[in-house]
Scaffold this motif. Structure first.
Motif, PDB file in Angstrom:
ATOM      1  N   VAL A 198      18.120 -10.800  35.797  1.00 37.86           N
ATOM      2  CA  VAL A 198      17.579 -11.769  36.740  1.00 37.86           C
ATOM      3  C   VAL A 198      18.423 -13.031  36.696  1.00 37.86           C
ATOM      4  O   VAL A 198      19.156 -13.279  35.732  1.00 37.86           O
ATOM      5  N   ASP A 199      18.327 -13.835  37.737  1.00 41.39           N
ATOM      6  CA  ASP A 199      19.065 -15.090  37.788  1.00 41.39           C
ATOM      7  C   ASP A 199      18.087 -16.227  38.037  1.00 41.39           C
ATOM      8  O   ASP A 199      17.190 -16.119  38.877  1.00 41.39           O
ATOM      9  N   SER A 200      18.265 -17.314  37.307  1.00 37.33           N
ATOM     10  CA  SER A 200      17.390 -18.486  37.427  1.00 37.33           C
ATOM     11  C   SER A 200      18.146 -19.654  38.057  1.00 37.33           C
ATOM     12  O   SER A 200      19.334 -19.842  37.792  1.00 37.33           O
ATOM     13  N   SER A 201      17.439 -20.413  38.869  1.00 36.63           N
ATOM     14  CA  SER A 201      18.007 -21.624  39.458  1.00 36.63           C
ATOM     15  C   SER A 201      17.049 -22.785  39.226  1.00 36.63           C
ATOM     16  O   SER A 201      15.829 -22.633  39.369  1.00 36.63           O
ATOM     17  N   LEU A 202      17.598 -23.920  38.871  1.00 42.02           N
ATOM     18  CA  LEU A 202      16.822 -25.141  38.764  1.00 42.02           C
ATOM     19  C   LEU A 202      16.916 -25.864  40.099  1.00 42.02           C
ATOM     20  O   LEU A 202      18.014 -26.079  40.616  1.00 42.02           O
ATOM     21  N   VAL A 203      15.769 -26.212  40.667  1.00 37.83           N
ATOM     22  CA  VAL A 203      15.738 -26.799  42.010  1.00 37.83           C
ATOM     23  C   VAL A 203      15.099 -28.191  41.949  1.00 37.83           C
ATOM     24  O   VAL A 203      14.015 -28.372  41.386  1.00 37.83           O
ATOM     25  N   TYR A 204      15.789 -29.154  42.546  1.00 35.31           N
ATOM     26  CA  TYR A 204      15.280 -30.527  42.661  1.00 35.31           C
ATOM     27  C   TYR A 204      15.059 -30.838  44.137  1.00 35.31           C
ATOM     28  O   TYR A 204      15.936 -30.582  44.975  1.00 35.31           O
ATOM     29  N   LYS A 205      13.908 -31.405  44.442  1.00 37.99           N
ATOM     30  CA  LYS A 205      13.615 -31.860  45.800  1.00 37.99           C
ATOM     31  C   LYS A 205      13.548 -33.387  45.802  1.00 37.99           C
ATOM     32  O   LYS A 205      13.124 -33.993  44.809  1.00 37.99           O
ATOM     33  N   PRO A 206      13.951 -34.024  46.892  1.00 34.48           N
ATOM     34  CA  PRO A 206      13.823 -35.479  46.948  1.00 34.48           C
ATOM     35  C   PRO A 206      12.358 -35.895  46.874  1.00 34.48           C
ATOM     36  O   PRO A 206      11.460 -35.145  47.254  1.00 34.48           O
ATOM     37  N   ALA A 207      12.124 -37.097  46.383  1.00 37.33           N
ATOM     38  CA  ALA A 207      10.756 -37.570  46.156  1.00 37.33           C
ATOM     39  C   ALA A 207       9.921 -37.570  47.428  1.00 37.33           C
ATOM     40  O   ALA A 207       8.712 -37.360  47.382  1.00 37.33           O
TER      41      ALA A 207
END
Length: 264
Positions: free
Chosen positions: A32-41
């Protein structure tokens, strides 16, 4: 294909923010592959956001960039979604011609990008990609192979010619076959030889390298090739070595470059 998302809530300046881990099972990879995701506030569903894919270097993982830069701050400042996939330590972000279980390019293009675009409010006409070292190679490789998908790409301390890499006889050889002058796969997969794909286009790129970096010559030759093909390239050569400290300094410059393009 299956995925799940883990959401971690934390306080930043009195505002509750969500940092998400997006885990995707792939038919192109052995794991499996993991991604860290950031969204703007101020993220709002339905509004399309420019999105930056940020690729890590060799022997690192999807959390490595979060230790080098304040990615939430960058997401907020430029109103970007930021996605940090896992390059599986040594995938080089390519499709191996000899190993069917290491097809990272197909995973990224056919699975990760579509699933991220479905899950989040991604502006598909403002996709950007950059990375450091192995990730710089990966970012330029994916961009130059699929220039219609991305608005622009970047590289910091990138392995822009695989023949210059310190891993050419080890992990790259595992994917492309034993290293030798006669193994043309090392030329076919080197991004300096893919620049023809954007010749005559309006695509713009950014890349940089420290003058004390062992990859400085490879980056200098990449710049010379850009000049020869009249490609719109912003190139920064400055004091620095092949270190996380250098990449911490250069990443915000890439985000500013992408923001300027996104806002045109």
């Amino acid at each position: 294909m299956k995925y799940f998302v883990s959401i971690f809530l934390f306080l930043f300046g009195g505002v509750c923010l969500a940092q998400e881990t997006f885990v995707l099972k792939s038919k192109f990879l052995k794991t499996v592959d993991s991604s860290l995701v950031y969204k703007p506030a101020n993220y709002t569903v339905g509004k399309a956001y420019p999105t930056v894919f940020l690729l890590h270097g060799h022997n690192a993982n999807f959390r490595s960039w979060s230790k080098l830069a304040d990615l939430q701050k960058l997401a907020d400042e430029y109103n970007f979604i930021v996605v940090c996939p896992d390059g599986l330590v040594k995938s080089w972000y390519i499709n191996s011609p000899s190993n069917s279980g290491w097809q990272f390019e197909s995973f990224f293009i056919k699975e990760l990008l579509p699933e991220i675009s479905k899950k989040y409010s991604v502006a598909k006409d403002r996709l950007f990609i950059t990375g450091a070292s192995m990730g710089g190679h990966g970012a330029m490789s994916l961009f130059l192979r699929y220039p219609d998908l991305f608005r622009s790409a970047g590289s910091t301390s990138g392995v822009l010619n695989l023949r210059y890499s310190g891993f050419k006889k080890t992990t790259i050889a595992d994917l492309l076959g034993p290293y030798s002058d006669d193994n043309k796969a090392f030329d076919e997969y080197s991004v300096v030889n893919l620049l023809e794909n954007i010749k005559g286009s309006n695509k713009e790129i950014i890349f940089d390298c420290g003058t004390e970096d062992y990859l400085y010559i490879a980056n200098k030759k990449f710049r010379e090739k850009c000049d020869e093909l009249k490609i719109k390239a912003t190139y920064i050569a400055q004091p620095g070595a092949h270190t996380g400290g250098y990449w911490s300094k250069t990443l915000p410059v890439h985000f500013k470059f992408f923001a300027d393009l996104a806002n045109r």
